[in-house]
Design an enzyme around this catalytic site. Structure first.
Site, PDB file in Angstrom:
ATOM      1  N   THR A   1       0.838  -1.210   0.000  1.00 32.17           N
ATOM      2  CA  THR A   1       0.000   0.000   0.000  1.00 32.17           C
ATOM      3  C   THR A   1       0.871   1.257   0.000  1.00 32.17           C
ATOM      4  O   THR A   1       1.968   1.239   0.563  1.00 32.17           O
ATOM      5  CB  THR A   1      -0.873  -0.022   1.274  1.00 32.17           C
ATOM      6  OG1 THR A   1      -1.692  -1.194   1.214  1.00 32.17           O
ATOM      7  CG2 THR A   1      -1.774   1.196   1.379  1.00 32.17           C
TER       8      THR A   1
ATOM      9  N   ASP B   1       6.337  -4.024  -0.741  1.00 34.81           N
ATOM     10  CA  ASP B   1       5.610  -3.028   0.042  1.00 34.81           C
ATOM     11  C   ASP B   1       6.506  -1.826   0.342  1.00 34.81           C
ATOM     12  O   ASP B   1       7.739  -1.944   0.289  1.00 34.81           O
ATOM     13  CB  ASP B   1       5.087  -3.660   1.350  1.00 34.81           C
ATOM     14  CG  ASP B   1       3.829  -2.977   1.863  1.00 34.81           C
ATOM     15  OD1 ASP B   1       3.557  -1.831   1.456  1.00 34.81           O
ATOM     16  OD2 ASP B   1       3.111  -3.588   2.688  1.00 34.81           O
TER      17      ASP B   1
ATOM     18  N   SER C   1       1.968   5.370  -1.914  1.00 35.18           N
ATOM     19  CA  SER C   1       2.200   6.038  -3.192  1.00 35.18           C
ATOM     20  C   SER C   1       3.303   5.348  -3.996  1.00 35.18           C
ATOM     21  O   SER C   1       3.247   5.297  -5.227  1.00 35.18           O
ATOM     22  CB  SER C   1       2.542   7.515  -2.959  1.00 35.18           C
ATOM     23  OG  SER C   1       3.599   7.639  -2.026  1.00 35.18           O
TER      24      SER C   1
ATOM     25  N   GLU D   1      -0.999  -5.561   5.973  1.00 32.37           N
ATOM     26  CA  GLU D   1       0.344  -5.617   5.377  1.00 32.37           C
ATOM     27  C   GLU D   1       1.219  -6.632   6.131  1.00 32.37           C
ATOM     28  O   GLU D   1       1.968  -7.402   5.517  1.00 32.37           O
ATOM     29  CB  GLU D   1       1.007  -4.237   5.423  1.00 32.37           C
ATOM     30  CG  GLU D   1       0.398  -3.246   4.437  1.00 32.37           C
ATOM     31  CD  GLU D   1       0.935  -1.832   4.574  1.00 32.37           C
ATOM     32  OE1 GLU D   1       0.928  -1.114   3.567  1.00 32.37           O
ATOM     33  OE2 GLU D   1       1.341  -1.432   5.675  1.00 32.37           O
TER      34      GLU D   1
ATOM     35  N   GLY E   1      -0.058   4.769   5.872  1.00 29.46           N
ATOM     36  CA  GLY E   1      -1.333   4.673   5.154  1.00 29.46           C
ATOM     37  C   GLY E   1      -2.378   3.909   5.937  1.00 29.46           C
ATOM     38  O   GLY E   1      -3.478   3.651   5.431  1.00 29.46           O
TER      39      GLY E   1
HETATM   40  C1  5RP Z   1       0.876   2.007   4.397  1.00 30.51           C
HETATM   41  C2  5RP Z   1       2.338   1.920   4.446  1.00 30.51           C
HETATM   42  C3  5RP Z   1       3.103   2.535   3.305  1.00 30.51           C
HETATM   43  O1  5RP Z   1       3.789   1.525   2.659  1.00 30.51           O
HETATM   44  C4  5RP Z   1       4.033   3.577   3.824  1.00 30.51           C
HETATM   45  O2  5RP Z   1       3.250   4.553   4.529  1.00 30.51           O
HETATM   46  C5  5RP Z   1       4.812   4.269   2.718  1.00 30.51           C
HETATM   47  O3  5RP Z   1       3.983   5.005   1.883  1.00 30.51           O
HETATM   48  P1  5RP Z   1       4.511   5.860   0.651  1.00 30.51           P
HETATM   49  O4  5RP Z   1       5.033   4.904  -0.367  1.00 30.51           O
HETATM   50  O5  5RP Z   1       3.271   6.588   0.171  1.00 30.51           O
HETATM   51  O6  5RP Z   1       5.559   6.810   1.152  1.00 30.51           O
HETATM   52  O7  5RP Z   1       2.934   1.359   5.325  1.00 30.51           O
HETATM   53  O8  5RP Z   1       0.283   1.483   5.552  1.00 30.51           O
END
Ligand code: 5RP
Length: 236
Positions: free
Chosen positions: A26, A82, A28, A104, A98
Site C-alpha cells: 500500500t 511493500d 504512493s 500488510e 497509510g
Molecule cells: C501504508 C504503508 C506505506 O507503505 C508507507 O506509509 C509508505 O507510503 P509511501 O510509499 O506513500 O511513502 O505502510 O500502511
C-alpha cells in the site's frame, strides 16, 4: 521524491517472477509498482495473481486489470512488495503511514520473500527518529491503549484524517493511534510490549521481517538503485 519512488518501484517489478502470487503493498510508491505490474500483464510479458494489502491496493489492481485473491484464500504468497515509512540499517521498518499495517503484516508473514521499496529519505539510523509507530486498536480499548503507550515511553495521539470529521477508521474498521517514541533503543522489545496489550489489533513495527530493501537514490548517485539483502530473522 516522486521520481525516486517511481525508480524504486520499477526496480521492484524486476524482482517479480512470472507465474507467482504477489503481495501488493500500500502507498504512493506501491501505486507505481501496481501500475507497472498491470502494464506488463496487459502486454502479456507477465502473469501473476495479486494479494492486496488494502482497499487502495485492491482498487488499483482492479483499475490495472490484475487478477486478485484475498489473503484469506491463499496459503502462501511468493513475494510481497511493500513500502515503508522508516528503514533502519538492519532492515527493520516502521510501516502504517497509510493505516494498512495490520493486513500488510499478515501478507508479509504469508510471504516467502518480503521486499521493501523506499526512496533514500526513508533511511534512518534508529527507528522512531522521525516517524511515529502506528497502533490499530479496537475502539473500546482506545483510552487504555493511549495510557499504556504513554507508560511505554511514547507520546500517543489518535489519528484524525482529511475528508472526515473525527478519527481515521482503518479498512478493518478500527481507529489508529500514532505513538511518537523518538529513537527506539530496543525495537524488538517494544514490538512485543505493544503486541501484548489487550485491544491492540496490530502495530507498524516490522522487526526482522524484510528479506530485501530496494533503495532509490537521486539521479547523480551511483548506483541509482541499491538492493540490500538481509537474513530474515522471523516470518511473523
Ligand atoms: C501504508 C504503508 C506505506 O507503505 C508507507 O506509509 C509508505 O507510503 P509511501 O510509499 O506513500 O511513502 O505502510 O500502511
Amino acid at each position: 521524491v516522486d521520481e525516486l519512488k517511481k525508480a524504486a518501484a520499477m526496480a521492484a517489478v524486476e524482482q517479480v517472477p512470472t507465474g507467482s502470487i504477489v503481495g501488493l503493498g500500500t502507498g504512493s510508491t506501491l501505486a507505481y509498482f501496481i501500475r507497472d505490474l498491470g502494464e506488463r500483464i496487459h502486454k502479456g510479458s507477465l502473469q501473476i495473481i495479486g494479494v492486496p494489502t488494502s482497499l487502495q491496493a485492491r482498487l488499483l489492481a482492479k483499475e490495472y486489470g490484475i487478477p486478485i485473491r484475498d489473503p484469506m484464500d491463499v496459503d502462501h504468497v511468493d513475494i510481497t512488495i511493500d513500502g515503508a515509512d522508516e528503514v533502519d540499517p538492519a532492515g527493520n521498518v516502521i510501516k502504517g503511514g497509510g493505516g494498512a499495517h495490520v493486513t500488510e503484516k499478515l501478507v508479509a508473514a504469508l510471504s516467502e520473500r518480503f521486499v521493501i521499496v523506499v526512496d533514500e529519505t526513508k533511511l534512518v539510523q534508529t527507528l522512531g527518529e522521525k516517524f511515529p509507530v502506528p497502533v490499530e486498536v479496537i475502539a473500546p480499548a482506545l483510552s487504555f491503549a493511549l495510557k499504556c503507550l504513554e507508560d511505554l515511553g511514547g507520546q500517543p495521539a489518535l489519528r484524525t484524517g482529511a475528508g472526515k470529521i473525527g478519527p481515521v477508521i482503518s479498512d478493518l474498521g478500527n481507529p489508529i493511534i500514532d505513538a511518537h517514541f523518538g529513537p527506539i533503543a530496543d525495537a524488538g522489545w517494544l514490538d512485543r510490549q505493544i503486541n501484548n496489550l489487550p485491544g491492540v489489533v496490530g502495530h507498524g513495527l516490522f522487526i526482522g521481517m524484510a528479506h530485501q530493501v530496494i533503495v532509490a537514490r537521486p539521479p547523480e548517485a551511483n548506483p541509482r538503485v541499491e538492493i540490500i539483502s538481509f537474513e530474515r530473522a522471523t516470518k511473523r
